[in-house]
Design an enzyme around this catalytic site. Structure first.
Site, PDB file in Angstrom:
ATOM      1  N   GLU A 156       0.878  -1.127   0.083  1.00  0.00           N
ATOM      2  CA  GLU A 156       0.047  -0.117  -0.098  1.00  0.00           C
ATOM      3  C   GLU A 156       0.842   1.289  -0.096  1.00  0.00           C
ATOM      4  O   GLU A 156       0.890   2.125   0.860  1.00  0.00           O
ATOM      5  CB  GLU A 156      -0.960  -0.056   1.253  1.00  0.00           C
ATOM      6  CG  GLU A 156      -2.036  -1.096   1.269  1.00  0.00           C
ATOM      7  CD  GLU A 156      -3.153  -0.801   2.235  1.00  0.00           C
ATOM      8  OE1 GLU A 156      -2.955  -0.389   3.215  1.00  0.00           O
ATOM      9  OE2 GLU A 156      -4.256  -1.492   2.068  1.00  0.00           O
ATOM     10  N   GLU A 320      -6.573  -7.995  -0.342  1.00  0.00           N
ATOM     11  CA  GLU A 320      -6.813  -8.095   0.967  1.00  0.00           C
ATOM     12  C   GLU A 320      -8.323  -7.861   1.286  1.00  0.00           C
ATOM     13  O   GLU A 320      -8.988  -6.939   0.308  1.00  0.00           O
ATOM     14  CB  GLU A 320      -6.164  -6.842   2.076  1.00  0.00           C
ATOM     15  CG  GLU A 320      -4.724  -7.066   1.975  1.00  0.00           C
ATOM     16  CD  GLU A 320      -3.964  -5.888   2.783  1.00  0.00           C
ATOM     17  OE1 GLU A 320      -4.623  -5.259   3.607  1.00  0.00           O
ATOM     18  OE2 GLU A 320      -2.975  -5.815   2.534  1.00  0.00           O
TER      19      GLU A 320
HETATM   20  C1  GLA Z   1      -4.002  -2.589   5.227  1.00  0.00           C
HETATM   21  C2  GLA Z   1      -2.753  -3.152   5.010  1.00  0.00           C
HETATM   22  C3  GLA Z   1      -2.648  -4.332   6.097  1.00  0.00           C
HETATM   23  C4  GLA Z   1      -3.424  -4.333   7.210  1.00  0.00           C
HETATM   24  C5  GLA Z   1      -4.905  -3.993   6.600  1.00  0.00           C
HETATM   25  C6  GLA Z   1      -5.900  -4.024   8.056  1.00  0.00           C
HETATM   26  O1  GLA Z   1      -4.784  -2.874   4.154  1.00  0.00           O
HETATM   27  O2  GLA Z   1      -2.107  -3.431   4.022  1.00  0.00           O
HETATM   28  O3  GLA Z   1      -1.255  -4.562   6.241  1.00  0.00           O
HETATM   29  O4  GLA Z   1      -3.128  -3.432   8.081  1.00  0.00           O
HETATM   30  O5  GLA Z   1      -4.950  -2.788   6.187  1.00  0.00           O
HETATM   31  O6  GLA Z   1      -7.247  -4.023   7.480  1.00  0.00           O
END
Ligand code: GLA
Ligand code: ZN
EC number: 3.2.1.23
Length: 687
Positions: A156, A320
């Protein structure tokens, strides 16, 4: 070796998620349970190493890969594959201590301390060297391992660094952009305003709350630079990956601005997408929230998926999602029974080739210990969440043939990151009601509710593939974009544009002499004024003998050669045009001068889709809150019928389909239970 563009040629859905065995290395029993639970949930793919740098390189130049070797081998033996992350998202403490230049400086020019994550300087030479070095070692060690499926580069990417190295890089970026011509920069940024003229490149500083904030051209260029510099950091990261593992696809996980579920604003993903082999993103819609219906939220999820899929016009990866609640909302609500399967299949319906989770197992301590996971602290395989994941695993195995199929749309909606940056910066209109991405979602809503597929595209895409192109609030439009829009209509396209469009060029400089001449020609009108409304202000527009409420914005229009489809009813511009249409070349151009209530979109787009013969690919009759989305490959259409309401919903299949889970024929009337999904196919030869 040819790199695959996406990864599931093998025709199975990736199912799995972020796996952090490095938190449990002294608990062999737990690592063994993980393997067992992976089988039970039919999960097959794990993102490993995302935040493992201090475990991989505990001291500078001292490496520890043995634990990861074991994870690779064990997952592979267990039938799984690995998406290997590069660890640059968070760095070891020794590194920040020894090389403070890699620490970020915020917009207040405050140097940050070590801690958190996603907070490196993206210009630092040292950090770039360090990431390349560890990435090279990872590629050398695991490049040939049969478990390696894909690279997950960093995590991210986001944020800005305002350190001196970044300032210098920004100045160099500007010199290149403006051909070393400071006058050209001053002109483009309109710096004579408030005596802000630069007389030397070294005077230029990134925007700051304690410094320059009034030069919109600077702010826009800074945001462009941040995107370019982040991509440049990414490109530096992947040098050894491309060199050593040219056959392994590369992605980095994109995200959304979650509260409103609009595209992430920090980076221009339309640029970034060109640098990855497959787009992946992290989706966390706040299901069951107390401010919107499930269907309203589902519509927004549809919108953002149709944007991220259209970035490369190919299937994407859901990297995710949570099997239950998250931990960072104000209220972290658990997904109700059925929602996990419904929300996951919705992602697939819009083009995902995976369902991946954050996180596989809840950690024991630190910030994310109460974030939803497949395996809870109780380590049980009979709890509700675990069982829903396992049930989804079964479903995914049955529908693997869908992977790789795409979507086909005759409707495009144009989304532009730069436009949103500039529009939000614009001091004028109303500060609270611009809501550009949300406005696009309101246009998208009509199509979502009617099961008509939409591509949400960006400005560099080919417009000619769409029968209908909708361009709301394109405040910033370069000459190039205007030219493309004109060509599109000239060659037979139907274009819809709205209020607040075509006001400034790519430098955020206002077009002089009125509306750009391309637009005047195409639309046959000249906008004269934009009126901004208080919430209590009232006006309405007539359209086909009905009246529709105006909200927030209204354009006063001088008609030249357009046909008037709607007029304002009140105020000093009563009985003047609000909605117009104009033939141009082989096409037609509609202008919506005002922001109008949803009922107007229903009427207006209802007419337009009928006129253009735009229909859902399959016909399923249903009420509000049911969504039908279709993917297709050369031979089949895959149909997802999803109930995003808390009630049973009657549906009637007017197209004969085969249920992929039960083998039954779906035809005629049936009832969908709360949150139920049906997945069906139709062979294209039967059409
Ligand atoms: C983001 C991060 C993860 C985690 C999630 C929690 O997407 O990439 O490492 O912290 O948030 O929702
Ligand atoms: Zn920096």
């Amino acid at each position: 070796m040819v790199r695959k563009t996406y990864v599931t040629d093998a025709k199975y859905f990736l199912h799995g998620g972020d796996y952090n065995p490095d938190q449990w290395l002294d608990r062999k029993d737990i690592l063994a349970d993980d393997l067992k639970f992976m089988k039970m949930t039919r999960t097959n793919t794990f993102s490993v190493g995302i935040f493992s740098w201090s475990m991989l390189e505990p001291e500078e130049g001292v490496y520890n890969f043995e634990w990861l070797d074991e994870i690779f081998d064990n997952i592979y033996k267990n039938g799984g594959r690995i998406i290997l992350a590069t660890p640059s998202g968070a760095r070891p403490a020794w590194m920040s201590q020894k090389y403070p230049e890699i620490l970020r400086v915020n917009e207040y020019r405050m140097k940050q301390l070590h801690g958190g994550r996603h907070n490196h300087c993206f210009t630092s030479k040292i950090y770039r060297e360090k990431t390349q070095n560890i990435n090279r070692l990872l590629a050398e060690r695991y490049g040939k391992h049969p478990a390696l499926l894909m690279w997950h580069v960093s995590n991210e990417y986001s944020g800005e660094c305002h350190c001196e190295n970044c300032q210098n890089a920004f100045r160099e970026w500007l010199k290149k952009k403006y051909n070393n011509d400071l006058k050209a920069l001053n002109d483009a940024w309109w710096t004579a305003f408030w005596s802000h003229t630069y007389t030397d490149w070294s005077q230029i500083e990134s925007p700051s709350p304690i410094g320059e904030n009034s030069i919109h051209g600077l702010k826009l260029d800074w945001k462009r630079f941040v995107t370019d510099q982040t991509i440049s950091f990414f490109e530096n990261e992947i040098v050894p990956l491309r060199e050593i593992t040219p056959h392994i696809p590369i992605t980095t996980n994109f995200m959304a601005d979650t509260y409103d579920l609009i595209p992430f604003q920090g980076l221009d993903y339309s640029k970034f997408a060109k640098h990855v082999d497959v787009v992946s993103w992290d989706a966390y819609p706040a299901w069951h929230n107390d401010w919107e219906t499930t269907a309203d939220l589902a519509m927004k999820v549809g919108f953002i998926n149709d944007l991220y899929r259209s970035l490369k016009q190919q299937p994407f990866i859901l990297m995710e999602s949570t099997p239950s609640g998250v931990n960072w909302q104000n209220v972290n609500k658990a997904k109700r029974p059925g929602m996990h399967i419904l929300s996951s299949l919705q992602m697939i319906a819009h083009g995902s080739d995976s369902v991946m989770y954050f996180q596989w197992r809840k950690s024991r301590g630190s910030a994310e210990k109460f974030h939803g996971a497949v395996v809870d602290h109780d380590n049980r395989s009979d709890n509700r969440v675990f069982k829903e994941v396992a049930k989804l695993g079964e479903i995914l195995e049955k529908i693997g043939k869908i992977t790789g199929s795409n979507r086909q749309s005759e409707v495009g909606i144009l989304y532009d990151w730069e436009n949103n940056w500039a529009l939000n910066d614009a001091q004028g209109f109303a500060m609270e009601t611009k809501r550009y991405p949300q406005t696009l979602q309101e246009h998208y809503r009509f199509f979502w509710e009617r099961d008509i597929p939409v591509d949400v595209i960006t400005k560099e895409k080919d417009f000619s593939r769409y029968k209908l192109l909708i361009v709301p609030m394109l405040y910033l439009a370069s000459g190039e974009t205007l030219g493309k829009l004109k060509e599109y209509v000239k060659n037979g396209g139907t274009l819809v544009m709205t209020y607040l469009s075509g006001l400034v060029d790519e430098n955020d400089l206002v077009y002089l002499g009125g509306w750009p001449k391309e637009l005047q020609e195409v639309f046959g009108i000249t906008p004269l004024e934009i009126d901004t409304y208080y919430p209590k202000d009232k006006n309405s527009v007539t359209y086909e003998n009905k009246t529709f409420v105006v909200k927030d914005y209204a354009t006063v229009i001088e008609n030249r050669s357009a046909a008037v489809l709607g007029e304002y009813l009140e105020d000093f511009y009563a009985h003047t045009p609000a909605i117009t249409v104009h033939p141009f070349g082989k096409g037609k151009a509609y202008f919506l001068g005002a922001r109008l209530e949803a009922a107007f979109h229903q009427a207006f787009y209802g007419n337009l889709t009928e006129e253009l013969g735009i229909k859902p690919p399959v016909t399923v009759r249903h009420g509000k809150g049911v969504s039908v989305q279709v993917r297709r490959d050369e031979a089949h259409e895959y149909v997802f019928v999803m109930n995003f309401t808390e009630e049973k919903q009657p549906v009637a299949f007017e197209t004969e389909l085969k249920d992929l889970l039960t083998g039954e024929t779906l035809y005629g009337e049936t009832v969908l239970e709360k949150y139920e999904v049906k997945i069906a196919e139709r062979s294209l030869s039967s059409r």
